[in-house]
Design a protein around this motif. Sequence first.
Motif, PDB file in Angstrom:
ATOM      1  N   UNK A  66       3.954  14.240  -5.046  1.00 33.38           N
ATOM      2  CA  UNK A  66       2.542  14.617  -4.961  1.00 33.38           C
ATOM      3  C   UNK A  66       2.022  14.437  -3.543  1.00 33.38           C
ATOM      4  N   UNK A  67       1.002  15.199  -3.212  1.00 29.28           N
ATOM      5  CA  UNK A  67       0.329  15.020  -1.928  1.00 29.28           C
ATOM      6  C   UNK A  67      -0.201  13.591  -1.913  1.00 29.28           C
ATOM      7  N   UNK A  68       0.067  12.865  -0.859  1.00 28.48           N
ATOM      8  CA  UNK A  68      -0.341  11.469  -0.779  1.00 28.48           C
ATOM      9  C   UNK A  68       0.817  10.514  -0.999  1.00 28.48           C
ATOM     10  N   UNK A  69       1.968  11.037  -1.458  1.00 28.13           N
ATOM     11  CA  UNK A  69       3.157  10.214  -1.544  1.00 28.13           C
ATOM     12  C   UNK A  69       3.528   9.699  -2.915  1.00 28.13           C
ATOM     13  N   UNK A  70       2.654   9.817  -3.897  1.00 30.04           N
ATOM     14  CA  UNK A  70       3.014   9.351  -5.232  1.00 30.04           C
ATOM     15  C   UNK A  70       3.964  10.348  -5.888  1.00 30.04           C
ATOM     16  N   UNK A  71       4.716   9.870  -6.880  1.00 30.07           N
ATOM     17  CA  UNK A  71       5.651  10.709  -7.619  1.00 30.07           C
ATOM     18  C   UNK A  71       5.181  10.783  -9.064  1.00 30.07           C
ATOM     19  N   UNK A  72       5.296  11.969  -9.645  1.00 31.62           N
ATOM     20  CA  UNK A  72       4.983  12.149 -11.060  1.00 31.62           C
ATOM     21  C   UNK A  72       6.287  12.359 -11.815  1.00 31.62           C
ATOM     22  N   UNK A  73       6.519  11.516 -12.823  1.00 33.17           N
ATOM     23  CA  UNK A  73       7.723  11.629 -13.632  1.00 33.17           C
ATOM     24  C   UNK A  73       7.669  12.911 -14.450  1.00 33.17           C
ATOM     25  N   UNK A 117       0.815  -1.222   0.000  1.00 34.65           N
ATOM     26  CA  UNK A 117       0.000   0.000   0.000  1.00 34.65           C
ATOM     27  C   UNK A 117       0.852   1.276   0.000  1.00 34.65           C
ATOM     28  N   UNK A 118       2.166   1.137   0.179  1.00 32.96           N
ATOM     29  CA  UNK A 118       3.076   2.286   0.157  1.00 32.96           C
ATOM     30  C   UNK A 118       4.067   2.226  -1.010  1.00 32.96           C
ATOM     31  N   UNK A 119       4.010   1.179  -1.787  1.00 32.07           N
ATOM     32  CA  UNK A 119       5.015   0.960  -2.832  1.00 32.07           C
ATOM     33  C   UNK A 119       4.524   1.532  -4.161  1.00 32.07           C
ATOM     34  N   UNK A 120       4.794   2.814  -4.388  1.00 36.63           N
ATOM     35  CA  UNK A 120       4.349   3.498  -5.598  1.00 36.63           C
ATOM     36  C   UNK A 120       5.396   3.469  -6.713  1.00 36.63           C
TER      37      UNK A 120
END
Length: 176
Positions: free
Chosen positions: A158-165, A30-33
């Motif tokens: 990003x807010x929430x922990x995801x990354x945008x390339x 659930x944390x592995x983005x």
Amino acid sequence: MSQPLILTLRLDVASEKLLTSLRTRFFPSHRNYLSAHITLFHVLPAVHLPLYNTYLTDIASREHDFTIGLKSPFLLGKKGVAINIASFKLRNLHEEILNGLQKNDVELTEQDKTRLRPHVTVQNKVGEEEARKTMDVLSAEWVEKAGKAEGFSLWRYEIGGEWTFLRDFDFKRISS
């Protein structure tokens, strides 16, 4: 305020696949983005994006891909496990980027001002017992090997922990 940017070192496909398989196996799902990566700078102010694009393009255009050592696993405090990365070239590149950012008055966090301790996180934010079990498994299974650094990647957190390339900065390839 815009979200901060993150600079990572991009690995060759085989190394990324191998290390990502460890993340898939051990990182809480659930944390592995993200796929496997080596973070060079964790919090770069987004306001300087044009500077980063110019500066990193210049550095990458004169660098060749280079060998890195995928060394032994180690505990990340009491909550995770990482694979140590060995490379004098990488440390020197990090120092060069750090000095350039500071000369251009980029405000950096204390974490980003410190000497680079390159690693790939394969597990994080678990309990001490789970981290020790993972460390035991990896210590028994892991075999050190060589990988390649092929460039830099720039991301937006990003807010929430995801990354945008956002962009890759490719090193020149050395023919094999």
